[in-house]
Design a protein around this motif. Structure first.
Motif, PDB file in Angstrom:
ATOM      1  N   VAL A 225      -6.854 -46.927   9.085  1.00  0.00           N
ATOM      2  CA  VAL A 225      -7.450 -46.940   9.949  1.00  0.00           C
ATOM      3  C   VAL A 225      -7.369 -45.442  10.043  1.00  0.00           C
ATOM      4  CG1 VAL A 225      -5.434 -47.074  11.271  1.00  0.00           C
ATOM      5  CG2 VAL A 225      -6.961 -46.855  12.567  1.00  0.00           C
ATOM      6  N   GLU A 226      -8.200 -44.578  10.660  1.00  0.00           N
ATOM      7  CA  GLU A 226      -8.277 -43.659  11.354  1.00  0.00           C
ATOM      8  C   GLU A 226      -7.394 -42.839  12.453  1.00  0.00           C
ATOM      9  OE1 GLU A 226      -9.777 -40.344   9.438  1.00  0.00           O
ATOM     10  OE2 GLU A 226     -10.462 -42.477   8.272  1.00  0.00           O
ATOM     11  N   PRO A 227      -7.359 -41.864  12.676  1.00  0.00           N
ATOM     12  CA  PRO A 227      -6.357 -41.734  13.761  1.00  0.00           C
ATOM     13  C   PRO A 227      -6.683 -41.358  15.029  1.00  0.00           C
ATOM     14  CG  PRO A 227      -5.684 -40.056  11.832  1.00  0.00           C
ATOM     15  CD  PRO A 227      -6.842 -40.746  11.369  1.00  0.00           C
ATOM     16  N   GLU A 228      -8.478 -41.172  15.154  1.00  0.00           N
ATOM     17  CA  GLU A 228      -8.738 -41.121  16.109  1.00  0.00           C
ATOM     18  C   GLU A 228      -8.813 -42.312  16.974  1.00  0.00           C
ATOM     19  OE1 GLU A 228      -9.245 -39.475  13.311  1.00  0.00           O
ATOM     20  OE2 GLU A 228      -9.230 -37.710  13.989  1.00  0.00           O
ATOM     21  N   ALA A 229      -9.046 -43.567  15.400  1.00  0.00           N
ATOM     22  CA  ALA A 229      -9.304 -45.122  16.388  1.00  0.00           C
ATOM     23  C   ALA A 229      -8.314 -45.098  16.679  1.00  0.00           C
ATOM     24  CB  ALA A 229      -9.980 -45.569  15.221  1.00  0.00           C
ATOM     25  N   VAL A 230      -7.227 -44.627  16.090  1.00  0.00           N
ATOM     26  CA  VAL A 230      -5.486 -45.916  16.832  1.00  0.00           C
ATOM     27  C   VAL A 230      -5.891 -45.451  17.942  1.00  0.00           C
ATOM     28  CG1 VAL A 230      -3.467 -45.515  16.912  1.00  0.00           C
ATOM     29  CG2 VAL A 230      -4.868 -45.451  14.248  1.00  0.00           C
ATOM     30  N   LEU A 231      -5.659 -43.493  18.179  1.00  0.00           N
ATOM     31  CA  LEU A 231      -5.395 -43.415  20.302  1.00  0.00           C
ATOM     32  C   LEU A 231      -6.694 -44.022  20.973  1.00  0.00           C
ATOM     33  CD1 LEU A 231      -5.041 -39.328  18.709  1.00  0.00           C
ATOM     34  CD2 LEU A 231      -2.800 -41.241  18.856  1.00  0.00           C
ATOM     35  N   SER A 232      -7.675 -43.697  20.436  1.00  0.00           N
ATOM     36  CA  SER A 232      -9.064 -44.697  21.256  1.00  0.00           C
ATOM     37  C   SER A 232      -8.301 -45.731  21.899  1.00  0.00           C
ATOM     38  CB  SER A 232      -9.884 -44.269  20.367  1.00  0.00           C
ATOM     39  OG  SER A 232     -11.339 -45.088  21.433  1.00  0.00           O
ATOM     40  N   GLY A 233      -8.018 -46.475  20.975  1.00  0.00           N
ATOM     41  CA  GLY A 233      -8.155 -47.818  20.968  1.00  0.00           C
ATOM     42  C   GLY A 233      -6.631 -47.506  22.201  1.00  0.00           C
ATOM     43  N   LEU A 234      -5.451 -47.345  22.153  1.00  0.00           N
ATOM     44  CA  LEU A 234      -4.912 -46.346  22.546  1.00  0.00           C
ATOM     45  C   LEU A 234      -4.820 -46.869  24.176  1.00  0.00           C
ATOM     46  CD1 LEU A 234      -1.284 -45.165  20.670  1.00  0.00           C
ATOM     47  CD2 LEU A 234      -1.644 -47.408  21.793  1.00  0.00           C
ATOM     48  N   ALA A 235      -5.912 -45.871  24.064  1.00  0.00           N
ATOM     49  CA  ALA A 235      -6.873 -45.143  26.028  1.00  0.00           C
ATOM     50  C   ALA A 235      -6.601 -46.296  26.240  1.00  0.00           C
ATOM     51  CB  ALA A 235      -7.525 -44.021  25.245  1.00  0.00           C
ATOM     52  N   GLU A 236      -7.494 -47.741  25.862  1.00  0.00           N
ATOM     53  CA  GLU A 236      -8.069 -48.527  26.380  1.00  0.00           C
ATOM     54  C   GLU A 236      -6.569 -49.786  26.615  1.00  0.00           C
ATOM     55  OE1 GLU A 236     -10.546 -50.732  23.263  1.00  0.00           O
ATOM     56  OE2 GLU A 236     -11.872 -48.459  23.204  1.00  0.00           O
TER      57      GLU A 236
END
Length: 511
Positions: free
Chosen positions: A459-470
């Motif tokens: 997974v990419e870090p940006e995808a993790v942070l985007s998922g957390l924001a949801e």
């Protein structure tokens, strides 16, 4: 207002006045021919284990070990450790179980604090030799004690419920190892209460890779004896060999931590599904929903038992097998004969559903910390009305109307950011829910450093942070996410956040 006073009792959870060694005596009397403990080198029946432990006790008594002397056992997960454990109890000694992976720096601190009369270790243990140098402790190879002593047998020591059985050393986030004082009566109560809830059977094979120096692994010795079951000790350092042992031994009960659960799940997919495992128990760190689902898929006949415990009282709550399906996130009700409370910062009980400090009350609360009166006074107190022993765990959680506990995080995991109180465990759980994330660990903010999330997975870090924001409020989303191949682990299988922080700081400094 409904309060959190929940009392659960059972006749099985009765404090015994005898030695912990009596568990072996009783098992050998009724199940002498049954397997008691096995490792890669062979098996001892209960009768054989009983005889070997008596031989060890005789050696200890003839070599001056008396009631209350500390004997440090620094051996791995072996039959020899179990025999020496019971032998030391029979000699009246206080056992100090230490993991062979403990570095010489911390081992020297333990030896200085516990002041053992005897250190029993492998003959090649140079760290043990270095740690005893200049002390009053004598270093003896395990095989010497197990070989016994010439002459008439020495009488076993008479011990009561308040005599010390164990000093189990734990380490906090910043302090040196500290010894939890465990009397015979409280150890036996805790073991009986856990046994009453888990229901190990005489036909079980209990496979433990948790270190026997760690209370989770150590109590498998006592639980197996209570059930007359076979304890199969192994080492998690070799995952492939461990899985082979699980299959070959036809293990039915497997105590796990999350890292071990993930490993076994991956390995179980290679070949036919293991059908003998009927029960997984978990403590130390909570299993995530994906990990639990993976276990159920890979081990089709196994139930999963979430638990919550702390060395200072061994176990607090145990959920029924697969009880998480009806109560997601619960770690169960209090042990039989004990009580769990949720208190605010002033010591007042909180209503159902409100988060506060988890306080355990009952005969399973141990007797404090060795030679640490101030720390003992902070954590070990008494009910002002009844005088019952209480342990202030430093952990946070809530109770539901049925008395089931929901763990919310440890004191070190609780912090405020942007005016919002949050916990590392909450953010880690949300991160693991993001597709592609295998495991997650959060480093809370400290000084000028903001919080940092470290994950594993494709997974990419940006995808993790985007998922957390949801999934979380804005204040709870870390500004930084790093992806690693794996998370560092302690010898007990928990995420090693000290090592993780060191790794992060080294990377940030370009080391």
């Amino acid at each position: 207002m409904q309060m959190t006073n929940v009392v659960l009792s059972a006749p099985e959870a009765v404090e015994s006045p005898g030695s912990v060694a009596d568990l072996l005596t009783e098992a050998a009397a009724v199940a002498g021919g049954r397997p008691a403990v096995s490792d890669g080198g062979g098996t001892h029946t209960y009768a054989e284990l009983d005889a070997i432990s008596r031989t060890a006790a005789n050696w200890l008594r003839r070599n001056g070990i008396t009631r209350g002397d500390r004997v440090l056992l620094r051996l791995g997960n072996t039959r020899e450790f179990v025999a020496l454990l019971y032998g030391a109890f029979r000699a009246g000694a206080v056992v100090v179980p230490i993991n062979p992976t403990m570095r010489q720096y911390h081992l020297a601190q333990v030896v200085a604090d516990a002041e053992p009369v005897l250190v029993v270790a492998a003959g090649t243990d140079t760290a043990a030799a270095a740690s005893t140098r200049g002390t009053a402790a004598t270093l003896v190879p395990a095989e010497t004690v197990l070989a016994g002593a010439e002459g008439a047998d020495e009488p076993f020591a008479e011990v009561g419920p308040d005599d010390l059985a164990l000093l189990i050393y734990t380490s906090g986030s910043t302090s040196a190892p500290k010894g939890v004082v465990c009397p015979h009566g409280r150890v036996r109560f805790a073991a009986a209460a856990i046994a009453a809830r888990l229901g190990y059977r005489a036909d079980d094979v209990v496979l433990t890779a948790s270190p026997l120096s760690f209370d989770y692994g150590l109590y498998q010795v006592f639980l197996s004896a209570l059930a007359r079951a076979e304890l199969r000790v192994a080492d998690a350092e070799d995952p492939v060999a461990l899985m082979a042992t699980l299959r070959a031994s036809r293990a039915t009960v497997v105590p796990i931590v999350p890292s071990l659960a993930d490993m076994l799940t991956r390995l179980a997919r290679r070949g036919a599904p293991p059908v003998d495992v009927r029960l997984f128990t978990n403590t130390g760190a909570a299993l995530t929903a994906p990990t639990t689902a993976g276990l159920r898929a890979a081990f089709p006949n196994a139930g999963v038992v979430p638990m919550y415990g702390i060395t200072e009282c061994k176990r607090v709550c145990i959920l029924d097998a697969d009880g998480d399906l009806a109560k997601p996130g619960s770690v169960g009700p209090a042990l039989p004969g004990t009580r769990v409370l949720i208190l605010d910062s002033d010591g007042a009980e909180l209503p159902v559903g409100e988060v506060g400090e988890i306080v355990a009350e009952g005969p399973h609360v141990m007797a404090g910390y060795w030679r640490a009166p101030e720390l003992t006074a902070q954590r070990f107190r008494t009910d002002p009305e009844t005088g019952a022993a209480r342990l202030f765990t430093g952990d946070y959680g809530r109770l539901d109307a049925d008395g089931h506990l929901y763990f919310a995080g440890r004191r070190d995991d609780q912090f405020k950011r942007h005016g919002t109180r949050m916990s590392a465990i909450e953010i880690e759980a949300a991160a693991v829910d993001v597709p592609g994330v295998g495991a997650a660990a959060l480093l809370p903010p400290d000084g000028t450093r903001d919080m940092v999330l470290v994950v594993t997975g494709a997974v990419e870090p940006e995808a993790v942070l985007s998922g957390l924001a949801e999934r979380l409020e804005r204040a709870k989303v870390p500004p930084v996410c790093a992806v690693r191949d794996r998370l560092p682990l302690t010898p007990n299988g928990k995420t090693d956040k000290k090592a993780l922080l060191s790794d992060w700081e080294g990377a940030a400094n370009g080391d």
